[in-house]
Design a protein around this motif. Structure first.
Motif, PDB file in Angstrom:
ATOM      1  N   SER A  43      49.523  26.333  42.345  1.00  0.00           N
ATOM      2  CA  SER A  43      50.780  26.725  41.717  1.00  0.00           C
ATOM      3  C   SER A  43      50.528  27.728  40.593  1.00  0.00           C
ATOM      4  O   SER A  43      51.219  28.745  40.478  1.00  0.00           O
ATOM      5  CB  SER A  43      51.488  25.478  41.187  1.00  0.00           C
ATOM      6  OG  SER A  43      52.593  25.818  40.419  1.00  0.00           O
ATOM      7  N   LEU A  44      49.535  27.461  39.775  1.00  0.00           N
ATOM      8  CA  LEU A  44      49.182  28.360  38.679  1.00  0.00           C
ATOM      9  C   LEU A  44      48.712  29.710  39.213  1.00  0.00           C
ATOM     10  O   LEU A  44      49.118  30.765  38.696  1.00  0.00           O
ATOM     11  CB  LEU A  44      48.095  27.719  37.817  1.00  0.00           C
ATOM     12  CG  LEU A  44      47.615  28.515  36.613  1.00  0.00           C
ATOM     13  CD1 LEU A  44      48.741  28.771  35.634  1.00  0.00           C
ATOM     14  CD2 LEU A  44      46.479  27.769  35.924  1.00  0.00           C
ATOM     15  N   LEU A  45      47.893  29.694  40.240  1.00  0.00           N
ATOM     16  CA  LEU A  45      47.406  30.933  40.844  1.00  0.00           C
ATOM     17  C   LEU A  45      48.562  31.752  41.412  1.00  0.00           C
ATOM     18  O   LEU A  45      48.614  32.978  41.242  1.00  0.00           O
ATOM     19  CB  LEU A  45      46.382  30.621  41.939  1.00  0.00           C
ATOM     20  CG  LEU A  45      45.746  31.814  42.636  1.00  0.00           C
ATOM     21  CD1 LEU A  45      44.978  32.671  41.644  1.00  0.00           C
ATOM     22  CD2 LEU A  45      44.828  31.339  43.754  1.00  0.00           C
ATOM     23  N   ARG A  46      49.508  31.073  42.069  1.00  0.00           N
ATOM     24  CA  ARG A  46      50.681  31.754  42.614  1.00  0.00           C
ATOM     25  C   ARG A  46      51.478  32.429  41.499  1.00  0.00           C
ATOM     26  O   ARG A  46      51.877  33.596  41.620  1.00  0.00           O
ATOM     27  CB  ARG A  46      51.556  30.745  43.365  1.00  0.00           C
ATOM     28  CG  ARG A  46      52.585  31.368  44.253  1.00  0.00           C
ATOM     29  CD  ARG A  46      53.329  30.333  45.099  1.00  0.00           C
ATOM     30  NE  ARG A  46      52.428  29.509  45.880  1.00  0.00           N
ATOM     31  CZ  ARG A  46      52.255  28.186  45.726  1.00  0.00           C
ATOM     32  NH1 ARG A  46      52.928  27.532  44.810  1.00  0.00           N
ATOM     33  NH2 ARG A  46      51.411  27.518  46.481  1.00  0.00           N
ATOM     34  N   ARG A  47      51.685  31.712  40.382  1.00  0.00           N
ATOM     35  CA  ARG A  47      52.429  32.299  39.254  1.00  0.00           C
ATOM     36  C   ARG A  47      51.676  33.480  38.658  1.00  0.00           C
ATOM     37  O   ARG A  47      52.275  34.509  38.309  1.00  0.00           O
ATOM     38  CB  ARG A  47      52.668  31.237  38.174  1.00  0.00           C
ATOM     39  CG  ARG A  47      53.788  30.291  38.507  1.00  0.00           C
ATOM     40  CD  ARG A  47      54.216  29.500  37.275  1.00  0.00           C
ATOM     41  NE  ARG A  47      53.118  28.796  36.635  1.00  0.00           N
ATOM     42  CZ  ARG A  47      52.838  27.508  36.801  1.00  0.00           C
ATOM     43  NH1 ARG A  47      53.590  26.763  37.581  1.00  0.00           N
ATOM     44  NH2 ARG A  47      51.818  26.963  36.175  1.00  0.00           N
ATOM     45  N   LEU A  48      50.344  33.359  38.535  1.00  0.00           N
ATOM     46  CA  LEU A  48      49.554  34.456  37.989  1.00  0.00           C
ATOM     47  C   LEU A  48      49.605  35.691  38.892  1.00  0.00           C
ATOM     48  O   LEU A  48      49.673  36.825  38.405  1.00  0.00           O
ATOM     49  CB  LEU A  48      48.103  34.018  37.780  1.00  0.00           C
ATOM     50  CG  LEU A  48      47.858  33.072  36.614  1.00  0.00           C
ATOM     51  CD1 LEU A  48      46.421  32.573  36.622  1.00  0.00           C
ATOM     52  CD2 LEU A  48      48.180  33.750  35.294  1.00  0.00           C
ATOM     53  N   LYS A  49      49.581  35.479  40.203  1.00  0.00           N
ATOM     54  CA  LYS A  49      49.686  36.608  41.135  1.00  0.00           C
ATOM     55  C   LYS A  49      51.035  37.300  40.986  1.00  0.00           C
ATOM     56  O   LYS A  49      51.115  38.526  40.979  1.00  0.00           O
ATOM     57  CB  LYS A  49      49.503  36.127  42.577  1.00  0.00           C
ATOM     58  CG  LYS A  49      48.074  35.867  42.957  1.00  0.00           C
ATOM     59  CD  LYS A  49      47.975  35.440  44.414  1.00  0.00           C
ATOM     60  CE  LYS A  49      46.546  35.196  44.831  1.00  0.00           C
ATOM     61  NZ  LYS A  49      46.441  34.757  46.240  1.00  0.00           N
ATOM     62  N   GLU A  50      52.103  36.497  40.863  1.00  0.00           N
ATOM     63  CA  GLU A  50      53.438  37.082  40.689  1.00  0.00           C
ATOM     64  C   GLU A  50      53.514  37.875  39.390  1.00  0.00           C
ATOM     65  O   GLU A  50      54.058  38.980  39.358  1.00  0.00           O
ATOM     66  CB  GLU A  50      54.503  35.986  40.700  1.00  0.00           C
ATOM     67  CG  GLU A  50      54.722  35.364  42.050  1.00  0.00           C
ATOM     68  CD  GLU A  50      55.620  34.122  42.004  1.00  0.00           C
ATOM     69  OE1 GLU A  50      56.091  33.745  40.906  1.00  0.00           O
ATOM     70  OE2 GLU A  50      55.842  33.527  43.077  1.00  0.00           O
ATOM     71  N   GLU A  51      52.958  37.330  38.314  1.00  0.00           N
ATOM     72  CA  GLU A  51      52.948  38.039  37.034  1.00  0.00           C
ATOM     73  C   GLU A  51      52.116  39.310  37.127  1.00  0.00           C
ATOM     74  O   GLU A  51      52.475  40.344  36.553  1.00  0.00           O
ATOM     75  CB  GLU A  51      52.415  37.134  35.933  1.00  0.00           C
ATOM     76  CG  GLU A  51      53.373  36.046  35.514  1.00  0.00           C
ATOM     77  CD  GLU A  51      52.795  35.127  34.446  1.00  0.00           C
ATOM     78  OE1 GLU A  51      51.777  35.478  33.805  1.00  0.00           O
ATOM     79  OE2 GLU A  51      53.369  34.043  34.257  1.00  0.00           O
ATOM     80  N   GLY A  52      50.999  39.246  37.851  1.00  0.00           N
ATOM     81  CA  GLY A  52      50.152  40.428  38.038  1.00  0.00           C
ATOM     82  C   GLY A  52      50.894  41.516  38.806  1.00  0.00           C
ATOM     83  O   GLY A  52      50.803  42.699  38.452  1.00  0.00           O
ATOM     84  N   SER A  99      53.405  43.031  36.492  1.00  0.00           N
ATOM     85  CA  SER A  99      52.715  43.894  35.523  1.00  0.00           C
ATOM     86  C   SER A  99      52.292  45.208  36.181  1.00  0.00           C
ATOM     87  O   SER A  99      52.365  46.280  35.563  1.00  0.00           O
ATOM     88  CB  SER A  99      51.488  43.187  34.949  1.00  0.00           C
ATOM     89  OG  SER A  99      51.870  42.064  34.217  1.00  0.00           O
ATOM     90  N   GLU A 100      51.857  45.143  37.416  1.00  0.00           N
ATOM     91  CA  GLU A 100      51.453  46.343  38.138  1.00  0.00           C
ATOM     92  C   GLU A 100      52.648  47.266  38.354  1.00  0.00           C
ATOM     93  O   GLU A 100      52.550  48.490  38.186  1.00  0.00           O
ATOM     94  CB  GLU A 100      50.843  45.944  39.493  1.00  0.00           C
ATOM     95  CG  GLU A 100      49.954  46.998  40.079  1.00  0.00           C
ATOM     96  CD  GLU A 100      49.178  46.454  41.274  1.00  0.00           C
ATOM     97  OE1 GLU A 100      49.314  47.048  42.358  1.00  0.00           O
ATOM     98  OE2 GLU A 100      48.460  45.457  41.110  1.00  0.00           O
ATOM     99  N   GLU A 101      53.801  46.679  38.695  1.00  0.00           N
ATOM    100  CA  GLU A 101      55.023  47.477  38.855  1.00  0.00           C
ATOM    101  C   GLU A 101      55.408  48.141  37.538  1.00  0.00           C
ATOM    102  O   GLU A 101      55.771  49.323  37.504  1.00  0.00           O
ATOM    103  CB  GLU A 101      56.165  46.600  39.362  1.00  0.00           C
ATOM    104  CG  GLU A 101      56.011  46.148  40.797  1.00  0.00           C
ATOM    105  CD  GLU A 101      57.086  45.136  41.211  1.00  0.00           C
ATOM    106  OE1 GLU A 101      58.017  44.866  40.405  1.00  0.00           O
ATOM    107  OE2 GLU A 101      56.993  44.621  42.327  1.00  0.00           O
ATOM    108  N   LYS A 102      55.312  47.379  36.434  1.00  0.00           N
ATOM    109  CA  LYS A 102      55.638  47.935  35.116  1.00  0.00           C
ATOM    110  C   LYS A 102      54.682  49.065  34.761  1.00  0.00           C
ATOM    111  O   LYS A 102      55.076  50.080  34.180  1.00  0.00           O
ATOM    112  CB  LYS A 102      55.586  46.844  34.048  1.00  0.00           C
ATOM    113  CG  LYS A 102      56.730  45.870  34.122  1.00  0.00           C
ATOM    114  CD  LYS A 102      56.608  44.804  33.036  1.00  0.00           C
ATOM    115  CE  LYS A 102      57.719  43.786  33.124  1.00  0.00           C
ATOM    116  NZ  LYS A 102      57.561  42.718  32.111  1.00  0.00           N
ATOM    117  N   LEU A 103      53.399  48.901  35.096  1.00  0.00           N
ATOM    118  CA  LEU A 103      52.404  49.928  34.815  1.00  0.00           C
ATOM    119  C   LEU A 103      52.727  51.211  35.583  1.00  0.00           C
ATOM    120  O   LEU A 103      52.645  52.317  35.032  1.00  0.00           O
ATOM    121  CB  LEU A 103      51.002  49.421  35.163  1.00  0.00           C
ATOM    122  CG  LEU A 103      49.853  50.395  34.966  1.00  0.00           C
ATOM    123  CD1 LEU A 103      49.711  50.762  33.480  1.00  0.00           C
ATOM    124  CD2 LEU A 103      48.561  49.803  35.485  1.00  0.00           C
TER     125      LEU A 103
END
Length: 159
Positions: free
Chosen positions: A116-125, A128-132
Motif C-alpha cells: 500500500s505504501l509503495l503504491r502511494r509512493l509511486k502515485e506521488e512520484g 511529481s514527475e508531471e509537475k516537473l
C-alpha cells in the motif's frame, strides 16, 4: 451438604404415584446441585491490568507489547501447529494482557502495508514527475519570452 429426603414407593404398592416419583427426583437433583455449588468455592481473581492499546502491536510485525516489552519469536509445539512461529511477550506468564500473534499473519499484514505504501509512493512520484514536466515547460516558455524581451530592449537601445 443437603440431606436427601425422599421416599420410594414399596414394591408391594400396586399404584405407583408418578407425581411423587418426579417430586423425589427433582428434590434429589436440587440437593445435588446445592451440595456441588457449596463444595466449590471460587476465589475472586485479581483484576487484570488493562494496558493502553498500542497500534504498533496490532498491525503487522509487533515491535512493542502492550506492557512495553519487546516481543520475541517462539515456535509452537502442538500437534496442530507444530513448528509454526509466533510473536509473544517475554512477560506472558504474569497473567496480564500481552501480545501474541502468528508470525506468518504478521508478515503478511506487514507486506500488505508495504504494498500500500509503495503504491502511494509511486502515485506521488508520477504526480511529481508531471509537475516537473509542467515546470520545465514553463521555464522554457519564460526563457523564450526573456530572450524576446532582451531582443526588444536591444532594438530600443539601437533606435
Amino acid at each position: 451438604m443437603g440431606q436427601y429426603s425422599y421416599s420410594q414407593p414399596s414394591s408391594s404398592s400396586e399404584d405407583l404415584d408418578i407425581t411423587s416419583l418426579l417430586d423425589a427426583e427433582a428434590q434429589l437433583y436440587a440437593d445435588e446441585g446445592q451440595s456441588s455449588s457449596e463444595a466449590v468455592q471460587y476465589e475472586p481473581q485479581p483484576e487484570a491490568v488493562q494496558y493502553e492499546p498500542q497500534p504498533e502491536a496490532d498491525d503487522g510485525i509487533p515491535t512493542i507489547c502492550y506492557c512495553g516489552a519487546e516481543p520475541v519469536i517462539a515456535t509452537a509445539y502442538t500437534d496442530k501447529d507444530r513448528g509454526r512461529r509466533y510473536f509473544c511477550c517475554v512477560n506472558a506468564d504474569d497473567g496480564d494482557c500481552h501480545i501474541w500473534k502468528w508470525w506468518d499473519v504478521a508478515v503478511m499484514e506487514e507486506m500488505r502495508e508495504f504494498q500500500s505504501l509503495l503504491r502511494r509512493l509511486k502515485e506521488e512520484g508520477e504526480k511529481s514527475e508531471e509537475k516537473l514536466l509542467l515546470l520545465e515547460k514553463s521555464v522554457g516558455e519564460l526563457g523564450r519570452e526573456n530572450s524576446r524581451v532582451k531582443l526588444m530592449v536591444c532594438l530600443l537601445v539601437l533606435i
